[in-house]
Design a protein around this motif. Structure first.
Motif, PDB file in Angstrom:
ATOM      1  N   LYS A 305       0.816  -1.208   0.000  1.00  0.00           N
ATOM      2  CA  LYS A 305       0.000   0.000   0.000  1.00  0.00           C
ATOM      3  C   LYS A 305       0.850   1.259   0.000  1.00  0.00           C
ATOM      4  O   LYS A 305       0.466   2.277  -0.572  1.00  0.00           O
ATOM      5  N   LYS A 306       2.026   1.177   0.644  1.00  0.00           N
ATOM      6  CA  LYS A 306       2.922   2.338   0.638  1.00  0.00           C
ATOM      7  C   LYS A 306       3.404   2.631  -0.771  1.00  0.00           C
ATOM      8  O   LYS A 306       3.514   3.784  -1.187  1.00  0.00           O
ATOM      9  N   PHE A 346      -5.487  -0.042  -5.817  1.00  0.00           N
ATOM     10  CA  PHE A 346      -5.697  -0.145  -4.371  1.00  0.00           C
ATOM     11  C   PHE A 346      -6.660  -1.262  -4.037  1.00  0.00           C
ATOM     12  O   PHE A 346      -6.433  -2.050  -3.117  1.00  0.00           O
ATOM     13  N   LEU A 347      -7.764  -1.318  -4.804  1.00  0.00           N
ATOM     14  CA  LEU A 347      -8.742  -2.355  -4.500  1.00  0.00           C
ATOM     15  C   LEU A 347      -8.148  -3.733  -4.760  1.00  0.00           C
ATOM     16  O   LEU A 347      -8.390  -4.682  -4.006  1.00  0.00           O
ATOM     17  N   GLY A 348      -7.340  -3.827  -5.824  1.00  0.00           N
ATOM     18  CA  GLY A 348      -6.673  -5.098  -6.099  1.00  0.00           C
ATOM     19  C   GLY A 348      -5.709  -5.442  -4.976  1.00  0.00           C
ATOM     20  O   GLY A 348      -5.659  -6.586  -4.490  1.00  0.00           O
ATOM     21  N   ALA A 349      -4.947  -4.427  -4.546  1.00  0.00           N
ATOM     22  CA  ALA A 349      -4.049  -4.657  -3.419  1.00  0.00           C
ATOM     23  C   ALA A 349      -4.852  -5.088  -2.205  1.00  0.00           C
ATOM     24  O   ALA A 349      -4.454  -5.987  -1.453  1.00  0.00           O
ATOM     25  N   GLY A 350      -6.017  -4.450  -2.038  1.00  0.00           N
ATOM     26  CA  GLY A 350      -6.887  -4.846  -0.931  1.00  0.00           C
ATOM     27  C   GLY A 350      -7.314  -6.284  -1.067  1.00  0.00           C
ATOM     28  O   GLY A 350      -7.357  -7.035  -0.093  1.00  0.00           O
ATOM     29  N   SER A 351      -7.600  -6.684  -2.278  1.00  0.00           N
ATOM     30  CA  SER A 351      -7.997  -8.069  -2.512  1.00  0.00           C
ATOM     31  C   SER A 351      -6.860  -9.018  -2.162  1.00  0.00           C
ATOM     32  O   SER A 351      -7.074 -10.083  -1.558  1.00  0.00           O
ATOM     33  N   VAL A 352      -5.626  -8.634  -2.528  1.00  0.00           N
ATOM     34  CA  VAL A 352      -4.461  -9.447  -2.176  1.00  0.00           C
ATOM     35  C   VAL A 352      -4.320  -9.528  -0.653  1.00  0.00           C
ATOM     36  O   VAL A 352      -4.142 -10.611  -0.083  1.00  0.00           O
ATOM     37  N   GLN A 360       0.761  -7.256   4.324  1.00  0.00           N
ATOM     38  CA  GLN A 360       0.967  -6.157   3.381  1.00  0.00           C
ATOM     39  C   GLN A 360       2.393  -6.103   2.850  1.00  0.00           C
ATOM     40  O   GLN A 360       2.684  -5.331   1.943  1.00  0.00           O
ATOM     41  N   ASP A 361       3.306  -6.873   3.432  1.00  0.00           N
ATOM     42  CA  ASP A 361       4.715  -6.802   3.033  1.00  0.00           C
ATOM     43  C   ASP A 361       4.917  -7.671   1.796  1.00  0.00           C
ATOM     44  O   ASP A 361       4.683  -8.876   1.817  1.00  0.00           O
ATOM     45  N   MET A 362       5.407  -7.016   0.724  1.00  0.00           N
ATOM     46  CA  MET A 362       5.552  -7.744  -0.535  1.00  0.00           C
ATOM     47  C   MET A 362       6.631  -8.823  -0.443  1.00  0.00           C
ATOM     48  O   MET A 362       6.643  -9.749  -1.249  1.00  0.00           O
ATOM     49  N   ARG A 363       7.535  -8.716   0.531  1.00  0.00           N
ATOM     50  CA  ARG A 363       8.559  -9.754   0.665  1.00  0.00           C
ATOM     51  C   ARG A 363       7.959 -11.073   1.121  1.00  0.00           C
ATOM     52  O   ARG A 363       8.568 -12.112   1.023  1.00  0.00           O
ATOM     53  N   ASN A 364       6.746 -10.993   1.683  1.00  0.00           N
ATOM     54  CA  ASN A 364       6.081 -12.218   2.104  1.00  0.00           C
ATOM     55  C   ASN A 364       5.015 -12.663   1.106  1.00  0.00           C
ATOM     56  O   ASN A 364       4.134 -13.441   1.434  1.00  0.00           O
ATOM     57  N   MET A 365       5.099 -12.138  -0.112  1.00  0.00           N
ATOM     58  CA  MET A 365       4.124 -12.549  -1.123  1.00  0.00           C
ATOM     59  C   MET A 365       4.881 -13.299  -2.220  1.00  0.00           C
ATOM     60  O   MET A 365       5.923 -13.894  -1.972  1.00  0.00           O
ATOM     61  N   VAL A 378      -7.176  -8.557 -13.045  1.00  0.00           N
ATOM     62  CA  VAL A 378      -7.620  -7.159 -13.014  1.00  0.00           C
ATOM     63  C   VAL A 378      -6.466  -6.231 -12.663  1.00  0.00           C
ATOM     64  O   VAL A 378      -6.342  -5.136 -13.208  1.00  0.00           O
ATOM     65  N   LEU A 379      -5.601  -6.701 -11.750  1.00  0.00           N
ATOM     66  CA  LEU A 379      -4.475  -5.846 -11.385  1.00  0.00           C
ATOM     67  C   LEU A 379      -3.550  -5.641 -12.571  1.00  0.00           C
ATOM     68  O   LEU A 379      -2.935  -4.589 -12.718  1.00  0.00           O
ATOM     69  N   ALA A 380      -3.440  -6.665 -13.404  1.00  0.00           N
ATOM     70  CA  ALA A 380      -2.587  -6.541 -14.581  1.00  0.00           C
ATOM     71  C   ALA A 380      -3.089  -5.423 -15.483  1.00  0.00           C
ATOM     72  O   ALA A 380      -2.292  -4.686 -16.072  1.00  0.00           O
ATOM     73  N   CYS A 381      -4.414  -5.272 -15.580  1.00  0.00           N
ATOM     74  CA  CYS A 381      -4.962  -4.176 -16.387  1.00  0.00           C
ATOM     75  C   CYS A 381      -4.518  -2.826 -15.829  1.00  0.00           C
ATOM     76  O   CYS A 381      -4.102  -1.927 -16.583  1.00  0.00           O
ATOM     77  N   ALA A 382      -4.630  -2.687 -14.492  1.00  0.00           N
ATOM     78  CA  ALA A 382      -4.198  -1.436 -13.875  1.00  0.00           C
ATOM     79  C   ALA A 382      -2.707  -1.228 -14.095  1.00  0.00           C
ATOM     80  O   ALA A 382      -2.242  -0.106 -14.339  1.00  0.00           O
TER      81      ALA A 382
END
Lengths: 621, 166, 108
Positions: A305-306, A346-352, A360-365, A378-382
């Protein structure tokens, strides 16, 4: 009359119903009221706009005189012109989608009704802001959305970081609002009115100021206000912290609508800004600096989100750049397309985050592509939209901005292009870290329910096709004539290439050879740390503004002013009264008889006085 | 005749009042007070206040004073025998009272240089009928309020004097 | 005061002065007596003195209003006597004394 007031009224009614009775409602009913009111508002706005088309001149509706004091007369007036129409559609349309999404996202949260009440209240104020026909009413909406922003950032108010983030947003915005208020005073003094039509009509007669004058002062103060609300240097620090709020709030308020209020306000005041070239140049440079700075910070963040928050700051900088070079319609176009793809991000990030149980930490994704495919799609479209891949919505608006900037100053253009590449890079980085490679976390990802991904799908379509569906500069032509002719194919190729280079670079670093980022960051050392720590801006503000203010208040105001001076005076009074009382208290013997004696003494004195009067007058009557 | 009656009963009233103040035993004071009230009732009659004179006898001399005597006997209050340590008060208050009395008399004399004589039978507006007419027409509201007041007093007295229920 | 050679009637002022004398005696009783009951009786004496004034003025104005005031004073006095004596009873029950000097808890 087309009853424009109904547009903000529906969300207000939703706020009142949910705010007062929501505690006793079921979640389904709360959702229905909240989503229904915003959807009604959208439908009514659509109906009004269709009825008012083609809307070449502003349509004004006056309801009542709001403030009347001397020469200050402020009616409660709502108006629609083409700029307002675009903002109306964006606010109510995206607002509806985000409300629907939020019913799914917030389903397991406490204070469900409170969330939607605030969200509806926000919609009310945002629509007031957009529909207002004078600066003061706009300011009401402006302050109202700030309040809702504060309330919603601090939604998890038991979390210390959330409540401090809310305070930070509120306090930083006060600085901007102060500038805005001063600008309003100057506007009233100069033009004798706060009414849009009157002010702009009067402003047309003013000659262009070559050196700084009244117009420049007004515009710079308006810029201070806009910089506060739209998170520009130096007041952008609140927006990244605002991500403490729930994700739908980040999408609606801190990406799609409220933060673009500054852009809207500057575009609305275009008639004044065009008379103040110095202020315009300032707007452009502030925007450009913000875009570059925020984009570089975005490259180094790990909280998903940051990353998007800094991306928002950066994109807002882009919009200000457009406004500054006089391309108002391009700036508004970017507002629209940005609303599509950033809300989607943001909404896609929220979905993730939802899928990973608040990770929220991308290192854990990583590797989520197969686990949550719809969200990925959908996030790919954004992603491609914000990166400026040709013919997506972001590409159109970005090219419009860059074209206008090149027309204004090639130096700014090249910085802008570089920023576009950086933008593409950090967004791609976040996508690659989230969806590609191996999954590095421990939660069990699950796809979001349809109520969440259907709005995402709508936004995805808009992100891809929004650019050529809504040709904003064409729509806004009656307001902002297109300043430069034709499209330069060369510029468009350069701009598109920048985006693709950014994506490619990110692919190399985060997919092809994953060890590269660490080695680069360690070889850059100090520079990397500087950027990673956001240029130490928060720390610098803390040292230069916050600490002196706090210590000054502590020693100067509190210990000297309050404890010594005020308390001293008050305690001195008290001590004096005690001293007097100590003398008089001996009268208070507790014996009824002595009290009675005092009464008799008083009566005797009174009678003697009466007797003296009787003696001198010769009678009582 | 009026003058003789006035002086006679005024003298009785003053003597009884002095007696109220100087008697050591409460019962003596109470009985002297009855004397004051009785003589005042006669004076009321002289002033043409028939109803008030009757009420004075019945309510004051009758009911209220009986209540006093009742309480005195209930408490078995004996004569005062506390040492006279309030002589400072006496020394201060006595001259004050004399001054007060002198001043009031002076004002009354100065205020009414041509005061009318009080002749029995000259004013006959104080009969029960007249008082009743006024009471139930112009003074109806105060009259009703006094009934509430008395009710409150009854409740208050009962609450204050009842045995504590533990 | 001009000398009066044994008149058949007395002026109004005599009644008023009598009332003042009775009132002053009431005050004296209030100030000098120790027993709560006697103090209370002194108050009744003062009320009576005031009543006499009311009736006198009623005579002077040839109106009945003064009588009504007297009547109301009597009512209030009756109510006061009921409550006052109940208070005296309670005080006596709690403190075992009726001496005014010993009932001084009004003092802090």
């Amino acid at each position: 009359m087309h009853h424009l007031w109904l547009i903000p009224f529906f969300p207000l009614a939703g706020f009142l119903v949910n705010g007062i009775f929501g505690r006793r409602f079921s979640k389904g009913l709360v959702s229905m009221v909240a989503v229904g009111s915003v959807a009604l508002s959208f439908a009514w706005a659509l109906k009004c706009l269709l009825a008012l088309a083609p809307l070449e001149t502003p349509h004004v509706e006056r309801y009542f005189m709001w403030i009347q004091s001397g020469s200050l007369a402020i009616p409660y007036e709502l108006s629609v012109d083409r700029l307002t129409a675009i903002m109306l559609m964006v606010v109510t349309g995206i607002g509806s989608l985000i409300h629907i999404y939020a019913t799914g996202y917030m389903h397991d949260e406490d204070g469900f009704y409170r969330f939607f009440a605030y969200l509806n209240l926000f919609m009310f104020f945002m629509l007031t802001l957009v529909l207002a026909n004078n600066y003061l009413l706009l300011f009401v909406g402006w302050e109202g959305v700030g309040l809702c922003s504060y309330l919603l950032i601090g939604y998890y108010f038991l979390k210390h970081s959330a409540s401090t983030a809310g305070n930070k947003a509120f306090i930083v915005n006060r600085i901007g609002d102060f500038g805005f208020s001063l600008a309003m005073f100057l506007i009233f003094i100069t033009f004798g009115s706060l009414d849009f039509q009157k002010v702009f009509e009067a402003a047309k007669a003013v000659p262009v100021e070559v050196s700084a004058g009244m117009m420049t002062a007004i515009c710079l103060l308006l810029l201070v206000g806009a910089a506060g609300k739209s998170a520009q240097i130096p007041l952008y620090v609140w927006l990244p912290d605002a991500m403490e709020g729930p994700t739908p709030v980040s999408a609606l308020i801190h990406a799609a609508t409220m933060v673009t209020a500054g852009v809207y306000m500057v575009a609305r005041s275009a008639a004044i800004f065009t008379k103040a070239p110095i202020a315009m140049e300032t707007v452009a440079w502030v925007g450009l600096a913000t875009a570059v700075m925020a984009a570089t910070i975005g490259m180094t963040q790990f909280d998903i989100k940051k990353v998007y928050a800094y991306s928002t700051v950066s994109q807002l900088g882009y919009m200000f750049l457009a406004l500054g070079v006089g391309a108002f319609s391009a700036g508004i176009w970017h507002v629209v397309t940005h609303a599509f793809f950033k809300a989607l991000l943001f909404l896609g990030a929220g979905s993730v985050i939802h899928a990973l149980h608040h990770e929220q930490d991308m290192r854990n994704m990583g590797g989520l592509r197969t686990k949550i495919p719809i969200t990925f799609a959908v996030l790919a479209c954004a992603w491609i939209a914000i990166s400026g891949v040709p013919f997506t919505s972001g590409w159109y608006s970005k090219e419009a901005i860059l074209g206008a900037v090149h027309h204004h100053s090639p130096l700014m253009y090249w910085i802008g292009v570089a920023t576009a590449a950086v933008t593409a890079f950090y967004v791609s980085r976040s996508m690659f870290m989230t969806f590609f490679g191996e999954y590095r976390g421990h939660a069990h990802p699950h796809e979001s329910p349809p109520v969440m991904w259907v709005p995402l799908a709508v936004l995805a379509v808009l992100s891809l096709a929004g650019g050529f569906l809504f040709n904003v500069p064409h729509i806004l032509e009656p307001l902002f004539p297109v300043e430069h002719g034709g499209h330069d194919i060369m510029l468009e190729i350069i701009g598109s290439a920048a985006g693709l280079v950014g994506i490619g670079l990110a692919y190399v670093m985060y997919v092809a050879s994953p060890g590269l980022p660490d080695s680069i960051s360690s070889s850059l050392g100090g520079v990397y740390r500087l950027v990673y720590n956001k240029y130490y801006v928060d720390e610098a503000y803390d040292a230069t503004v916050v600490r002196p203010l706090v210590s000054g208040s502590r020693t100067g105001l509190w210990q000297f002013g309050d404890v010594w001076l005020i308390d001293g005076v008050v305690n001195g009074m008290g001590g004096f009264a005690r001293w007097i009382g100590g003398g008089v208290r001996t009268l208070q013997s507790g014996s009824i008889r002595s009290y009675a004696a005092w009464v008799v003494a008083g009566a005797v004195i009174f009678i003697i006085a009466a007797g003296a009067i009787a003696g001198s007058n010769g009678g009582l009557r | 005749m009026d003058a003789i009656l006035f002086f006679l009963f005024a003298a009785i009233a003053v003597v009884s009042a002095i007696n109220v103040v100087v008697q050591r035993h409460p019962i003596s004071s109470a009985l002297s007070l009855v004397g004051v009230m009785g003589s005042l009732a006669v004076l009321y009659l002289l002033l043409g206040a028939e109803f008030i004179a009757a009420a004075q006898m019945i309510v004051y001399a009758g009911a209220i004073m009986v209540l006093f005597v009742f309480v005195i006997m209930l408490l078995n209050a004996g004569a005062e025998k506390s040492p006279r340590k309030g002589w400072i008060l006496t020394a201060v208050a006595m001259p004050l009272l004399v001054l007060f009395l002198g001043m009031v008399s002076y004002i009354i004399q100065r205020g009414f240089p041509n005061a009318p004589l009080v002749v029995f039978g000259q004013f006959t507006g104080g009969s029960p009928k007249d008082v009743g007419m006024a009471l139930f027409t112009r003074y109806l509201l105060p009259f009703e309020i006094t009934s509430v007041l008395i009710l409150i007093a009854i409740i208050g007295a009962v609450v204050l004097a009842r045995k504590e229920m533990e | 005061m001009p000398p009066i050679p044994l008149p058949t009637a007395v002026p109004l002022t005599y009644y008023l002065i009598l009332s003042a004398i009775l009132f002053a005696l009431g005050v004296a009783g209030f100030l000098f007596r120790k027993s709560l009951i006697t103090v209370f009786m002194s108050i009744e004496l003062m009320l009576n003195a005031v009543n006499l004034t009311f009736v006198t003025f009623s005579y002077q104005h040839k109106q009945v209003d003064g009588h009504l005031f007297t009547f109301f004073v009597m009512v209030v006095a009756a109510a006061e006597a009921a409550v006052g004596l109940a208070i005296i009873l309670t005080v006596f029950k709690n403190r075992g004394t009726l001496a005014v000097d010993e009932i001084d808890s009004l003092k802090l």
